[in-house]
Every structure is written in structure tokens, then in C-alpha cells.
Design a protein around this motif. Structure first.
Motif, PDB file in Angstrom:
ATOM      1  N   ASN A 282       0.820  -1.212   0.000  1.00 49.05           N
ATOM      2  CA  ASN A 282       0.000   0.000   0.000  1.00 49.05           C
ATOM      3  C   ASN A 282       0.856   1.265   0.000  1.00 49.05           C
ATOM      4  OD1 ASN A 282      -2.783   0.089  -0.342  1.00 49.05           O
ATOM      5  ND2 ASN A 282      -3.134   0.954   1.695  1.00 49.05           N
ATOM      6  N   LEU A 283       2.047   1.185   0.595  1.00 43.81           N
ATOM      7  CA  LEU A 283       2.963   2.315   0.514  1.00 43.81           C
ATOM      8  C   LEU A 283       3.430   2.543  -0.921  1.00 43.81           C
ATOM      9  CD1 LEU A 283       5.049   1.879   3.783  1.00 43.81           C
ATOM     10  CD2 LEU A 283       3.513   3.774   3.230  1.00 43.81           C
ATOM     11  N   ASP A 284       3.528   1.480  -1.714  1.00 45.89           N
ATOM     12  CA  ASP A 284       3.823   1.651  -3.136  1.00 45.89           C
ATOM     13  C   ASP A 284       2.697   2.441  -3.815  1.00 45.89           C
ATOM     14  OD1 ASP A 284       6.199   0.267  -2.917  1.00 45.89           O
ATOM     15  OD2 ASP A 284       5.353  -1.656  -3.558  1.00 45.89           O
ATOM     16  N   GLN A 285       1.459   2.138  -3.439  1.00 35.53           N
ATOM     17  CA  GLN A 285       0.321   2.909  -3.974  1.00 35.53           C
ATOM     18  C   GLN A 285       0.397   4.360  -3.535  1.00 35.53           C
ATOM     19  OE1 GLN A 285      -3.482   1.252  -5.333  1.00 35.53           O
ATOM     20  NE2 GLN A 285      -3.598   0.584  -3.182  1.00 35.53           N
ATOM     21  N   LEU A 286       0.737   4.561  -2.270  1.00 36.20           N
ATOM     22  CA  LEU A 286       0.831   5.928  -1.754  1.00 36.20           C
ATOM     23  C   LEU A 286       1.866   6.730  -2.532  1.00 36.20           C
ATOM     24  CD1 LEU A 286       0.055   8.051   0.388  1.00 36.20           C
ATOM     25  CD2 LEU A 286       1.845   7.090   1.849  1.00 36.20           C
ATOM     26  N   ALA A 287       3.004   6.116  -2.802  1.00 37.00           N
ATOM     27  CA  ALA A 287       4.052   6.811  -3.558  1.00 37.00           C
ATOM     28  C   ALA A 287       3.542   7.223  -4.937  1.00 37.00           C
ATOM     29  CB  ALA A 287       5.279   5.923  -3.687  1.00 37.00           C
ATOM     30  N   HIS A 288       2.674   6.425  -5.515  1.00 33.60           N
ATOM     31  CA  HIS A 288       2.146   6.714  -6.853  1.00 33.60           C
ATOM     32  C   HIS A 288       1.093   7.811  -6.824  1.00 33.60           C
ATOM     33  CE1 HIS A 288       0.934   6.037 -10.989  1.00 33.60           C
ATOM     34  NE2 HIS A 288      -0.323   5.900 -10.580  1.00 33.60           N
ATOM     35  N   HIS A 289       0.226   7.809  -5.793  1.00 34.78           N
ATOM     36  CA  HIS A 289      -0.914   8.729  -5.760  1.00 34.78           C
ATOM     37  C   HIS A 289      -0.676   9.982  -4.920  1.00 34.78           C
ATOM     38  CE1 HIS A 289      -3.756   6.153  -7.911  1.00 34.78           C
ATOM     39  NE2 HIS A 289      -3.220   5.135  -7.256  1.00 34.78           N
ATOM     40  N   ARG A 290       0.334   9.950  -4.062  1.00 35.75           N
ATOM     41  CA  ARG A 290       0.596  11.103  -3.207  1.00 35.75           C
ATOM     42  C   ARG A 290       0.946  12.318  -4.057  1.00 35.75           C
ATOM     43  NH1 ARG A 290       5.525  12.984  -1.902  1.00 35.75           N
ATOM     44  NH2 ARG A 290       5.608  14.547  -0.230  1.00 35.75           N
ATOM     45  N   THR A 291       0.463  13.491  -3.619  1.00 33.11           N
ATOM     46  CA  THR A 291       0.819  14.737  -4.290  1.00 33.11           C
ATOM     47  C   THR A 291       1.689  15.588  -3.367  1.00 33.11           C
ATOM     48  OG1 THR A 291      -1.314  15.665  -3.574  1.00 33.11           O
ATOM     49  CG2 THR A 291      -1.188  14.729  -5.811  1.00 33.11           C
ATOM     50  N   THR A 292       1.045  16.330  -2.451  1.00 32.27           N
ATOM     51  CA  THR A 292       1.806  17.225  -1.565  1.00 32.27           C
ATOM     52  C   THR A 292       1.777  16.782  -0.107  1.00 32.27           C
ATOM     53  OG1 THR A 292      -0.140  18.632  -1.266  1.00 32.27           O
ATOM     54  CG2 THR A 292       1.369  19.185  -3.072  1.00 32.27           C
ATOM     55  N   GLN A 293       1.134  15.658   0.202  1.00 31.60           N
ATOM     56  CA  GLN A 293       0.990  15.243   1.605  1.00 31.60           C
ATOM     57  C   GLN A 293       2.363  15.039   2.247  1.00 31.60           C
ATOM     58  OE1 GLN A 293      -0.778  13.868  -0.899  1.00 31.60           O
ATOM     59  NE2 GLN A 293      -2.806  14.679  -0.416  1.00 31.60           N
ATOM     60  N   ARG A 294       2.528  15.606   3.451  1.00 26.46           N
ATOM     61  CA  ARG A 294       3.813  15.577   4.138  1.00 26.46           C
ATOM     62  C   ARG A 294       3.830  14.645   5.337  1.00 26.46           C
ATOM     63  NH1 ARG A 294       4.266  20.465   6.563  1.00 26.46           N
ATOM     64  NH2 ARG A 294       6.474  20.084   6.980  1.00 26.46           N
ATOM     65  N   PHE A 295       2.660  14.167   5.762  1.00 22.30           N
ATOM     66  CA  PHE A 295       2.599  13.329   6.958  1.00 22.30           C
ATOM     67  C   PHE A 295       1.593  12.198   6.753  1.00 22.30           C
ATOM     68  CE2 PHE A 295       3.519  17.672   8.367  1.00 22.30           C
ATOM     69  CZ  PHE A 295       4.757  17.479   8.976  1.00 22.30           C
ATOM     70  N   LEU A 296       1.951  11.021   7.263  1.00 19.30           N
ATOM     71  CA  LEU A 296       1.044   9.877   7.295  1.00 19.30           C
ATOM     72  C   LEU A 296       0.732   9.575   8.752  1.00 19.30           C
ATOM     73  CD1 LEU A 296      -0.449   7.550   5.853  1.00 19.30           C
ATOM     74  CD2 LEU A 296       1.675   6.224   6.017  1.00 19.30           C
ATOM     75  N   HIS A 297      -0.555   9.599   9.089  1.00 19.08           N
ATOM     76  CA  HIS A 297      -1.004   9.396  10.462  1.00 19.08           C
ATOM     77  C   HIS A 297      -1.582   7.995  10.633  1.00 19.08           C
ATOM     78  CE1 HIS A 297      -1.151  13.830  11.557  1.00 19.08           C
ATOM     79  NE2 HIS A 297      -1.062  13.880  10.235  1.00 19.08           N
ATOM     80  N   THR A 298      -1.436   7.450  11.826  1.00 17.46           N
ATOM     81  CA  THR A 298      -2.125   6.211  12.158  1.00 17.46           C
ATOM     82  C   THR A 298      -2.407   6.193  13.651  1.00 17.46           C
ATOM     83  OG1 THR A 298      -2.161   3.819  11.780  1.00 17.46           O
ATOM     84  CG2 THR A 298      -0.104   4.743  12.642  1.00 17.46           C
ATOM     85  N   TRP A 299      -3.220   5.233  14.071  1.00 16.70           N
ATOM     86  CA  TRP A 299      -3.622   5.112  15.469  1.00 16.70           C
ATOM     87  C   TRP A 299      -3.548   3.642  15.863  1.00 16.70           C
ATOM     88  CZ3 TRP A 299      -5.584   7.999  11.669  1.00 16.70           C
ATOM     89  CH2 TRP A 299      -5.689   9.369  11.878  1.00 16.70           C
TER      90      TRP A 299
END
Length: 485
Positions: A282-299
Motif C-alpha cells: 500500500n505504501l507503493d500505492q501511496l508513492a504513486h498517488h501522493r501529491t503534496t501530503q507531508r505526513f502519514l497518520h495512524t492510530w
């Protein structure tokens, strides 16, 4: 004077003002606050869900919003609970605004016939104003999670190390998609959502887990896709059975933040590094679709040691606690009552007859389903004393009485009192004398302040003579006074 009213989300200028107060109160003092976006919240309220109601309430002074509350409740399940978030910007705190919003919430909760109020808090440090306020109201922390953040773009060196340590993925295949779930995976995805709801730690929170049907999932996917891009990776066995999934959200209107949401590996498939493989894909997907997002949050729940270990390996670091709190309320009958004063400061009271003697009280009565407090007040005063046509009145007092005998089928009553100035009139409502007696009303009378203070009889509120004296000498309070008697 502070007044409360519901916000029409279709009034875009007013909604924006309300949202500014909501957000300002939510992010104050927090370095990593994640707040639902203006567009996403506005869309959800202008296009109501069939399964959840959302009400925005503003605290106003001179038509300016000083505080905000989001009041939510489920419509098809969890019918004993409501969810409340109260946010007041720091410059307007300590003026009773939060308490006034809470009083509104308590009345509406009682009107809905619900007795459990839930809320969530982001707590970056102790002591924390929101936690102190919630504790004072009686809320109890039932579940605690860490909120964690990792900077973006993701560290490629760390990713390569994680890929090497995860090893080969034997016996499973991964499928990824962005956006709504493909039709061929809907049933498996619905089943995994149900398993996630059953598996996720919730501490002592009251939750009714409702299975995800295909209809529920498809409707949810469409609504979410309007404001979020979902990034999903699902694991199947080679035989095609679902084994787990992970889910991220990229808010379409948030240029800063992405959210790592669910990650689930079914119990029978654990121990194969499947969670790590899911996240890496899913991080591979994030790298492809991310634009300007600077932080990834989780709980992650403090009790979920395996997932905390995985998050540490991925470089997440904790930034604050995410607390879920709950308050159980007695079942109270909500009522609206008028403190009706004429130009000579006489007060209009009604007499109830009880086995232990008469009781003089302010006119009014119980709210009907769907009424606001002021709507109920207007109806009651027309029926009981014949008073109508008055402007929206100041809210004077809020009173919760837990005691037997006040209302059949309830643990007590919840009264909201409003000030109404009027010319003198002969009280005669639309109810007949027989109908009034059926409601235990036996007389109507104007009282002077002197008569009230000299009378040895019983009044409701119990200290009504002193309350009226203070009202006439000091004027209405800026926010409703909490009565204890």
C-alpha cells in the motif's frame, strides 16, 4: 449574552464561520491534530447519510460564532448512544460556552431517549483542558490509542530494509486498488470490514457491531470517494480466500495529511509477516498517488502490542494520545419552561396538586419528538396559558433532577428555563380546565416578588424566590446557570 442555535449547512457563509471556530478549538495546542476537512464535513451534512445524523451547533454572541459542537447519532444501530465534540477557540474559553453547548447536548440526548454519550480527545500533554472539562462533566476514559506520524515521502532506505526483512510472501497473493472497491472484491471486502470491527480493541466503549452488507459497503464507498481517495491492498490465499487488508485515505482537500486506517490479518493467517507485506504494497500505492501530503497518520491501541511493533519498524513515532470517553446518563424527561414576567415583575406560575401538598411551578412541559426546546416551549405556553408571538427568549437555567415520581417511566426530569417578558394578560390556554387537570394543573396565578418570598409553600425550582430576586437584580446570565435543586 451567549445563545445557541443549529447551523444550516446549506448557509455556506455561516457554516464556514462555524467550521472556523470548530477547527480553531480542535487544533489549539496540538502539533499533529487531524481534523475532518471543511469540504468533507460540509458535504456529509448537506447530503445526509441514511444511517447517521449530524448536527452542527454554534454558540453565538452578537451573531458571531464563539464556539462549536458536532452532535452525531446513529439511526439504524447503536440506538442508545450519541457522539459529541465540543470545540471552543482558546480566546473564548472560561466563559461558560463549552458548558452551554454541553447543556444543549444533554437536552437533545434526553429528547432522543438515549443515555450514553461518547466523545474522543486528542491529548498531547498533561494537564489538558479538554480532558479536564470532560472529567468535570463525568466522562470516563474507556480506551486509549497512540496517534503516530511518519513523514512523507517515505524513507526509501527504510522501505528496502523492510522488504528484505519481510522475506518472500508464500501462500498468498496481494491485490491493490485506488478508489471504490472493484465489484469482484466487494463480498470479501465487506467480510473483512466486519472482521475488523469485531477484532479492533475498543476497551470499555459501548459498541454494537453490525455486519457489513454489500449494500452498506457500496453506499459507504460512494460517499467516501467524494472526499477521500481510498488506497487498499487485500490479501488472498492461493485458493482465493480473503486473509487480510490494509486501508489508507488521501483526503482530496487536505494538502498536508494522509491517514493509515485499518490493517487486519485474520487470526488464522497471522505469523507470516502478512501485515508487513500489506503495508509495503500500500505504501507503493501511496508513492504513486501522493501529491503534496507531508505526513502519514495512524492510530494504535496501547493494548495492541503486535501492531505497535510493526508501526515502530515502519518509522512511526507517537505524537499524542487519542482517548475515547463515555458518559452514562440517567433517563430524563426533557421539558421547556417559561419564566414569564409582566411589566411589574410579577411571575406567572401554575399550581400542581400532589398527595403531599400543592407545588407552584413555572408553566411549560415535556418536549415532543422532533421539537427543539424553544418549539416545545412555544407549544406548551399556547396550550397552558395562551401566550404566543414572543421572540426567541434568553436561556436562563438548566436543571437535571434525578428522583422518583417526577415523570412516569423516567429516572427524573431535565428542565430548561427561558425568560419571557410580556404585557400583563389573563392566562387562558387552548386546553380546557378538564384537560389541564388531567395534566395535574389546577390553577394559574400571577405572583409579586414580595408574595413569592413571603409564601411558605413549595416551588419549582425549589429556590425560585431567590432565583427570581437574583434575576431581577442582576439580569439574565450570559450562559445558562446550572441549577442543583
Amino acid at each position: 449574552m451567549i445563545s445557541l442555535r443549529e447551523i444550516d449547512p446549506a448557509d455556506l457563509a455561516l457554516f464556514d464561520e462555524w467550521y472556523d471556530a470548530f477547527r480553531a478549538g480542535a487544533v489549539a495546542g496540538r502539533s499533529a491534530a487531524l481534523v475532518i476537512g471543511r469540504e468533507a464535513l460540509g458535504y456529509s451534512m448537506r447530503n445526509p447519510s441514511p444511517v447517521k445524523a449530524r448536527i452542527a451547533v454554534g454558540a453565538f454572541e452578537n451573531d458571531r460564532v464563539l464556539g462549536a459542537m458536532l452532535f452525531e447519532y446513529r439511526l439504524t444501530d447503536n440506538l442508545d448512544t450519541v457522539e459529541v465534540e465540543i470545540d471552543v477557540p482558546p480566546e473564548h474559553r472560561r466563559r461558560g460556552i463549552g458548558t452551554a453547548l454541553w447543556q444543549w447536548a444533554a437536552t437533545r440526548t434526553a429528547q432522543l431517549g438515549r443515555t450514553i454519550v461518547q466523545t474522543e480527545l486528542g491529548v498531547p500533554a498533561e494537564p489538558w483542558p479538554g480532558a479536564i472539562f470532560a472529567e468535570r462533566l463525568g466522562f470516563v476514559t474507556e480506551h486509549v490509542e497512540e496517534q503516530l506520524v511518519v513523514p512523507l515521502p517515505f524513507d526509501e532506505v527504510r522501505l528496502e530494509e523492510l522488504r528484505e526483512s519481510a522475506g518472500r510472501l508464500d501462500g498468498y497473493r496481494l491485490t491493490s486498488w485506488a478508489g471504490v472497491c472493484p465489484p469482484e472484491h466487494l463480498q470479501a471486502y465487506a467480510d473483512l470490514h466486519t472482521a475488523m470491527d469485531q477484532d479492533v480493541p475498543t476497551g470499555g466503549m459501548t459498541r454494537e457491531v453490525v455486519p457489513w452488507t454489500l449494500e452498506k459497503l457500496e453506499a459507504n464507498e460512494v460517499r467516501l470517494n467524494r472526499n477521500y481517495l481510498a488506497l487498499v491492498t487485500m490479501a488472498h490465499t492461493v485458493a482465493g480466500q480473503p486473509a487480510g487488508y490494509t486501508l489508507m485515505y488521501l483526503p482530496r482537500a487536505d494538502a498536508e495529511h494522509a491517514q493509515q486506517d485499518d490493517t487486519l490479518v485474520l487470526r488464522e493467517h497471522r505469523g507470516h509477516n502478512l501485515g508487513t507485506h500489506l503495508k509495503l504494497a500500500n505504501l507503493d500505492q501511496l508513492a504513486h498517488h501522493r501529491t503534496t501530503q507531508r505526513f502519514l497518520h495512524t492510530w494504535t491501541a496501547l493494548t495492541n502490542a503486535p501492531m505497535r511493533k510493526v508501526n515502530t519498524h515502519f518509522g512511526f513515532h507517537p505524537v499524542e494520545q487519542h482517548r475515547e470517553l463515555e458518559l452514562r446518563l440517567p433517563s430524563l424527561r426533557p421539558a421547556a419552561r417559561g419564566v414569564i414576567l409582566d411589566p411589574d415583575d410579577r411571575i406567572l406560575l401554575v399550581r400542581f396538586e400532589f398527595p403531599d401538598g400543592p407545588l407552584w411551578a413555572t408553566p411549560g412541559g415535556g418536549l415532543e419528538p422532533g421539537e427543539t426546546v424553544v418549539e416545545g416551549l412555544r407549544r406548551e405556553l399556547i396550550e397552558e396559558v395562551g401566550l404566543e408571538g414572543f421572540p426567541d427568549p434568553p436561556h436562563l437555567w438548566h436543571q437535571e433532577v434525578v428522583a422518583e415520581g417526577h415523570a412516569t417511566g423516567y429516572d427524573g426530569v431535565l428542565n430548561d428555563y427561558f425568560l419571557i417578558r410580556t404585557t400583563a394578560f389573563d392566562p387562558a390556554g387552548t386546553l380546557s380546565p378538564d384537560e389541564l387537570r388531567a395534566e395535574n394543573v389546577h390553577a394559574l396565578r400571577w405572583w409579586t416578588r414580595t408574595e413569592l418570598e413571603a409564601d411558605p409553600g413549595r416551588f419549582a425550582p425549589r429556590n425560585l424566590p431567590a432565583l427570581l430576586r437574583h434575576l431581577l437584580e442582576s439580569g439574565p446570565p450570559n450562559t445558562p446557570t446550572q441549577l442543583t435543586l
